[in-house]
Scaffold this active site. Sequence first.
Site, PDB file in Angstrom:
ATOM      1  N   LEU A 106      38.204  20.519   2.398  1.00  0.00           N
ATOM      2  CA  LEU A 106      39.542  21.086   2.547  1.00  0.00           C
ATOM      3  C   LEU A 106      40.524  19.935   2.754  1.00  0.00           C
ATOM      4  CD1 LEU A 106      38.687  24.072   4.922  1.00  0.00           C
ATOM      5  CD2 LEU A 106      39.262  24.197   2.480  1.00  0.00           C
ATOM      6  N   SER A 107      41.816  20.204   2.636  1.00  0.00           N
ATOM      7  CA  SER A 107      42.773  19.100   2.784  1.00  0.00           C
ATOM      8  C   SER A 107      42.640  18.448   4.150  1.00  0.00           C
ATOM      9  CB  SER A 107      44.203  19.584   2.543  1.00  0.00           C
ATOM     10  OG  SER A 107      44.583  20.539   3.508  1.00  0.00           O
ATOM     11  N   GLU A 108      42.283  19.228   5.186  1.00  0.00           N
ATOM     12  CA  GLU A 108      42.067  18.642   6.507  1.00  0.00           C
ATOM     13  C   GLU A 108      40.904  19.325   7.230  1.00  0.00           C
ATOM     14  OE1 GLU A 108      43.718  16.071   7.606  1.00  0.00           O
ATOM     15  OE2 GLU A 108      45.457  16.056   6.271  1.00  0.00           O
ATOM     16  N   THR A 109      40.153  18.521   7.966  1.00  0.00           N
ATOM     17  CA  THR A 109      39.194  19.027   8.949  1.00  0.00           C
ATOM     18  C   THR A 109      39.588  18.431  10.293  1.00  0.00           C
ATOM     19  OG1 THR A 109      37.399  19.249   7.333  1.00  0.00           O
ATOM     20  CG2 THR A 109      36.773  19.084   9.657  1.00  0.00           C
TER      21      THR A 109
END
Length: 286
Positions: free
Chosen positions: A44-47
Amino acid sequence: MQIPIFTVDAFTNRPFSGNPAAVCLLENDLDEDLHQKIATEMNLSETAFIRKLKPGDDFTKSSCFGLRWFTPANEVPLCGHATLASAAVLFHVQKNTNSVLTFVTLSGELKARQVKDHIVLDLPLYTAYPQELKEVEELIKAAVGDMVVQDLRYSPDTKKLLVRLSDTYERSVLEELKVSAQRFLSAEKTGKVKGLILTVKGNSSGKGHDFYSRYFAPWYGVLEDPVTGSAHAVLSSYWSEQLGKKEMLAFQCSHRGGELKISVRSDGRVDIAGQTAVVLKGNLTF
């Protein structure tokens, strides 16, 4: 090892819209290399990784936690939507009893509080300064072709380039623009730009949105980010000055889309409020 993990759609109240972030709750310290491996796995774009700051801390009762953010490619110093997602996991899943949560991050202390059905993030406000076209001409051509650019700004703190398209363009023009963000990597090799914001003025008469945007960060492995809190830490400063407004409603018109309520404060910070939807709960096992 098992680590509780959640997927939360941020800046939306509907599942499968807004910006998804993975959130990990760390009961114990995690080997440094595992942060990146997990973020790459989640893709995902961020974790986000929430960690306890001292023994005896509790995800339900404590009010202060460490927080780090990783894209599939590397760690980043600030991520708004994954902070919103992290606060949602603590408030809504863990039923944290505090009215305000504090996160200790690479961007200093960030606070999140609940206000009715929104979570409000207290973020730094970043100024963007006039940018000469010739330095970034190739990058802009790769992004918008021959479209008319009305203003060009650069935020040195965040390495974000803000490109304001002509006020003659409607929201639909920005939405329908076909952007090949992969081309940005060859168009910008100086290392100066790490994120590109495209924005147009909204129709703020009545209850419309004050401005619209899209955001691209292929330098961080994110071709297009659906809804970006950190980009709005730059956009809020710019549009507040342009529109003469402290309270604004913004919409990031990616394919998934998301809405942000903005309140520019007098202390050099900005409150950005959004809603969330928790769409997955589980455990990483390894």
